[in-house]
Design a protein around this motif. Sequence first.
Motif, PDB file in Angstrom:
ATOM      1  N   HIS A 185       1.042  -1.262   0.012  1.00 30.27           N
ATOM      2  CA  HIS A 185       0.115  -0.003  -0.054  1.00 30.27           C
ATOM      3  C   HIS A 185       0.908   1.264   0.122  1.00 30.27           C
ATOM      4  O   HIS A 185       1.774   1.172   0.506  1.00 30.27           O
ATOM      5  CB  HIS A 185      -0.911  -0.051   1.291  1.00 30.27           C
ATOM      6  CG  HIS A 185      -1.943   0.894   1.313  1.00 30.27           C
ATOM      7  ND1 HIS A 185      -1.896   2.349   1.448  1.00 30.27           N
ATOM      8  CD2 HIS A 185      -3.297   0.779   0.789  1.00 30.27           C
ATOM      9  CE1 HIS A 185      -3.154   2.832   1.292  1.00 30.27           C
ATOM     10  NE2 HIS A 185      -3.938   2.002   1.132  1.00 30.27           N
ATOM     11  N   ARG A 186       0.339   2.286  -0.553  1.00 37.51           N
ATOM     12  CA  ARG A 186       1.201   3.580  -0.721  1.00 37.51           C
ATOM     13  C   ARG A 186       1.337   4.116   0.760  1.00 37.51           C
ATOM     14  O   ARG A 186       2.580   4.780   1.092  1.00 37.51           O
ATOM     15  CB  ARG A 186       0.314   4.504  -1.386  1.00 37.51           C
ATOM     16  CG  ARG A 186      -0.888   5.014  -0.621  1.00 37.51           C
ATOM     17  CD  ARG A 186      -1.339   6.233  -1.329  1.00 37.51           C
ATOM     18  NE  ARG A 186      -2.599   6.765  -0.619  1.00 37.51           N
ATOM     19  CZ  ARG A 186      -2.598   7.844   0.172  1.00 37.51           C
ATOM     20  NH1 ARG A 186      -1.467   8.431   0.685  1.00 37.51           N
ATOM     21  NH2 ARG A 186      -3.710   8.189   0.941  1.00 37.51           N
ATOM     22  N   LEU A 187       0.750   3.873   1.749  1.00 37.37           N
ATOM     23  CA  LEU A 187       0.945   4.229   2.925  1.00 37.37           C
ATOM     24  C   LEU A 187       2.029   3.691   3.773  1.00 37.37           C
ATOM     25  O   LEU A 187       2.653   4.146   4.963  1.00 37.37           O
ATOM     26  CB  LEU A 187      -0.196   4.442   4.091  1.00 37.37           C
ATOM     27  CG  LEU A 187      -1.424   5.531   3.360  1.00 37.37           C
ATOM     28  CD1 LEU A 187      -2.714   5.222   4.269  1.00 37.37           C
ATOM     29  CD2 LEU A 187      -1.042   6.709   3.415  1.00 37.37           C
ATOM     30  N   ALA A 188       2.304   2.447   3.198  1.00 40.92           N
ATOM     31  CA  ALA A 188       3.413   1.749   4.030  1.00 40.92           C
ATOM     32  C   ALA A 188       4.801   2.112   3.731  1.00 40.92           C
ATOM     33  O   ALA A 188       5.612   1.664   4.463  1.00 40.92           O
ATOM     34  CB  ALA A 188       3.310   0.069   3.293  1.00 40.92           C
ATOM     35  N   ARG A 189       4.816   2.941   2.797  1.00 38.07           N
ATOM     36  CA  ARG A 189       6.120   3.856   2.567  1.00 38.07           C
ATOM     37  C   ARG A 189       6.366   4.707   3.534  1.00 38.07           C
ATOM     38  O   ARG A 189       7.706   5.344   3.657  1.00 38.07           O
ATOM     39  CB  ARG A 189       6.191   4.371   1.015  1.00 38.07           C
ATOM     40  CG  ARG A 189       6.005   3.220   0.000  1.00 38.07           C
ATOM     41  CD  ARG A 189       6.300   3.977  -1.412  1.00 38.07           C
ATOM     42  NE  ARG A 189       5.562   5.061  -1.659  1.00 38.07           N
ATOM     43  CZ  ARG A 189       4.401   4.739  -2.477  1.00 38.07           C
ATOM     44  NH1 ARG A 189       3.965   3.409  -2.848  1.00 38.07           N
ATOM     45  NH2 ARG A 189       3.676   5.800  -2.842  1.00 38.07           N
ATOM     46  N   HIS A 190       5.377   5.151   4.338  1.00 39.36           N
ATOM     47  CA  HIS A 190       5.741   6.260   5.290  1.00 39.36           C
ATOM     48  C   HIS A 190       6.159   5.653   6.751  1.00 39.36           C
ATOM     49  O   HIS A 190       5.605   4.414   7.133  1.00 39.36           O
ATOM     50  CB  HIS A 190       4.430   6.969   5.646  1.00 39.36           C
ATOM     51  CG  HIS A 190       3.849   7.838   4.666  1.00 39.36           C
ATOM     52  ND1 HIS A 190       3.889   9.154   4.692  1.00 39.36           N
ATOM     53  CD2 HIS A 190       2.904   7.431   3.629  1.00 39.36           C
ATOM     54  CE1 HIS A 190       3.200   9.735   3.765  1.00 39.36           C
ATOM     55  NE2 HIS A 190       2.725   8.769   2.879  1.00 39.36           N
ATOM     56  N   ARG A 191       7.175   6.166   7.166  1.00 38.45           N
ATOM     57  CA  ARG A 191       7.629   5.762   8.543  1.00 38.45           C
ATOM     58  C   ARG A 191       6.577   6.087   9.642  1.00 38.45           C
ATOM     59  O   ARG A 191       6.426   5.263  10.475  1.00 38.45           O
ATOM     60  CB  ARG A 191       9.076   6.502   8.895  1.00 38.45           C
ATOM     61  CG  ARG A 191      10.145   6.001   7.976  1.00 38.45           C
ATOM     62  CD  ARG A 191      11.664   6.450   8.471  1.00 38.45           C
ATOM     63  NE  ARG A 191      11.913   6.202   9.925  1.00 38.45           N
ATOM     64  CZ  ARG A 191      12.719   6.830  10.925  1.00 38.45           C
ATOM     65  NH1 ARG A 191      13.349   7.839  10.401  1.00 38.45           N
ATOM     66  NH2 ARG A 191      12.955   6.508  12.039  1.00 38.45           N
ATOM     67  N   THR A 219     -11.717  -9.997  11.447  1.00 43.63           N
ATOM     68  CA  THR A 219     -12.424  -9.642  10.106  1.00 43.63           C
ATOM     69  C   THR A 219     -12.047  -8.496   9.468  1.00 43.63           C
ATOM     70  O   THR A 219     -11.696  -8.518   8.361  1.00 43.63           O
ATOM     71  CB  THR A 219     -13.885  -9.708  10.692  1.00 43.63           C
ATOM     72  OG1 THR A 219     -14.460 -10.863  11.360  1.00 43.63           O
ATOM     73  CG2 THR A 219     -14.643  -9.544   9.373  1.00 43.63           C
ATOM     74  N   ALA A 220     -11.771  -7.454  10.522  1.00 39.51           N
ATOM     75  CA  ALA A 220     -10.918  -6.144   9.825  1.00 39.51           C
ATOM     76  C   ALA A 220      -9.612  -6.693   8.933  1.00 39.51           C
ATOM     77  O   ALA A 220      -9.129  -6.078   7.941  1.00 39.51           O
ATOM     78  CB  ALA A 220     -11.016  -5.177  10.801  1.00 39.51           C
ATOM     79  N   LEU A 221      -8.763  -7.373   9.574  1.00 39.34           N
ATOM     80  CA  LEU A 221      -7.522  -7.689   9.130  1.00 39.34           C
ATOM     81  C   LEU A 221      -7.696  -8.625   7.900  1.00 39.34           C
ATOM     82  O   LEU A 221      -6.879  -8.499   7.044  1.00 39.34           O
ATOM     83  CB  LEU A 221      -6.727  -8.279  10.154  1.00 39.34           C
ATOM     84  CG  LEU A 221      -6.196  -7.392  11.448  1.00 39.34           C
ATOM     85  CD1 LEU A 221      -5.621  -8.585  12.399  1.00 39.34           C
ATOM     86  CD2 LEU A 221      -5.594  -6.369  10.914  1.00 39.34           C
ATOM     87  N   ALA A 222      -8.529  -9.425   7.987  1.00 39.97           N
ATOM     88  CA  ALA A 222      -9.018 -10.153   6.660  1.00 39.97           C
ATOM     89  C   ALA A 222      -9.312  -9.351   5.431  1.00 39.97           C
ATOM     90  O   ALA A 222      -8.948  -9.592   4.468  1.00 39.97           O
ATOM     91  CB  ALA A 222      -9.891 -11.374   6.943  1.00 39.97           C
ATOM     92  N   MET A 223     -10.032  -8.412   5.855  1.00 35.50           N
ATOM     93  CA  MET A 223     -10.426  -7.478   4.648  1.00 35.50           C
ATOM     94  C   MET A 223      -9.316  -6.630   4.197  1.00 35.50           C
ATOM     95  O   MET A 223      -9.149  -6.258   3.043  1.00 35.50           O
ATOM     96  CB  MET A 223     -11.712  -6.689   5.062  1.00 35.50           C
ATOM     97  CG  MET A 223     -12.927  -7.609   5.458  1.00 35.50           C
ATOM     98  SD  MET A 223     -14.316  -6.534   5.900  1.00 35.50           S
ATOM     99  CE  MET A 223     -14.939  -5.853   4.683  1.00 35.50           C
ATOM    100  N   VAL A 224      -8.578  -6.098   5.023  1.00 35.51           N
ATOM    101  CA  VAL A 224      -7.480  -5.377   4.725  1.00 35.51           C
ATOM    102  C   VAL A 224      -6.358  -6.468   3.766  1.00 35.51           C
ATOM    103  O   VAL A 224      -6.016  -5.825   2.860  1.00 35.51           O
ATOM    104  CB  VAL A 224      -6.843  -4.733   5.872  1.00 35.51           C
ATOM    105  CG1 VAL A 224      -5.180  -4.002   5.643  1.00 35.51           C
ATOM    106  CG2 VAL A 224      -7.495  -3.832   6.797  1.00 35.51           C
ATOM    107  N   GLU A 225      -6.400  -7.472   4.310  1.00 35.91           N
ATOM    108  CA  GLU A 225      -5.272  -8.471   3.718  1.00 35.91           C
ATOM    109  C   GLU A 225      -6.007  -8.504   2.253  1.00 35.91           C
ATOM    110  O   GLU A 225      -5.291  -8.707   1.200  1.00 35.91           O
ATOM    111  CB  GLU A 225      -5.209  -9.641   4.335  1.00 35.91           C
ATOM    112  CG  GLU A 225      -4.044 -10.591   3.794  1.00 35.91           C
ATOM    113  CD  GLU A 225      -3.866 -11.707   4.393  1.00 35.91           C
ATOM    114  OE1 GLU A 225      -2.800 -12.183   4.226  1.00 35.91           O
ATOM    115  OE2 GLU A 225      -4.577 -12.063   5.411  1.00 35.91           O
ATOM    116  N   GLY A 226      -7.291  -8.549   1.767  1.00 37.53           N
ATOM    117  CA  GLY A 226      -8.061  -8.688   0.707  1.00 37.53           C
ATOM    118  C   GLY A 226      -8.303  -7.593  -0.176  1.00 37.53           C
ATOM    119  O   GLY A 226      -8.813  -7.407  -1.157  1.00 37.53           O
ATOM    120  N   GLY A 227      -7.315  -6.332   0.374  1.00 37.72           N
ATOM    121  CA  GLY A 227      -7.230  -5.171  -0.579  1.00 37.72           C
ATOM    122  C   GLY A 227      -8.644  -4.322  -0.299  1.00 37.72           C
ATOM    123  O   GLY A 227      -8.609  -3.397  -1.394  1.00 37.72           O
TER     124      GLY A 227
END
Length: 295
Positions: free
Chosen positions: A172-178, A223-231
Amino acid sequence: MVELQQLRCLVAVLDTGSFTKAAATLHVTQGAVSHAVNGLERELGVGLVRRGRGGASATDAGARVAEHARAVLARLRAAEDEVLAMRGLRAGRLRVGSFTSASTRLLPGLLAAYRRQHPDVEVTLREGNDLQTRDLLADGEVDVAFVVLPADGHDVIALAEDELVLVVPESHRLARHRVVPLAELVPEPLIVSSGGCATLVQSTFREHGLEPWESGAVQEGSTALAMVEGGLGVTLMPELAVPPLPGTLVTRPVRPTGHRRLGLAARSQEAHSPALQAFLALAKQQAPELARRTA
């Protein structure tokens, strides 16, 4: 004549919404629970439980009887605790309410130390989300509960503090932020766990004049984490509530963020049994270490 077991069965059925779950809670057969509730209805001459495909629920009369039943059972437990107090901590009972992040990060060490010191005390655990554990405490179903502070009207021991962190796919684009600016989350589909941190997430955005794009609420954090993992979006969770993540997901701090204080709450000291007094004393002793461990 109304029997105590009939009252226990009625309360268990209404609390669980199911004769089957009530039987499991009381460690009896479903037939025994049905027999007890049916007998109570015959004794009182009124229906107490609605039975349907959606489960069991209280009639108006059932709600009133259950209210009195809980009071009777609470007084009985208090009498039992007084007798146990005369015997000291060679026997006793402690009922603990908890929610997921407290159960996994705070309770194990505290409970292990308690059992080493008082191996003959019977400890039972009831789990739910934070609001449910508060209700269990208010209804006298547990003696002490992990809660999100403040918890007005209770004796409280502060144990730990954590903050909201962002969970996103590593691509994800936000993963590039520290460190991710909170405002950067506004255009992102935000998946919130209504069973846990929804109130904290919403208040954090509003405190800073922001309105997130909430793509939907789910009951469980998993459930929230599963949905995040699913994009399907991103999520904010209290740091202590984040489980070990799959390699496809990462956490990032958010600034400004929301803070959560965790602690133990118990009813007034007048209701403290020896078992509860010992548990609270141990919690006070271990509180500084728990705070360092979770910092």
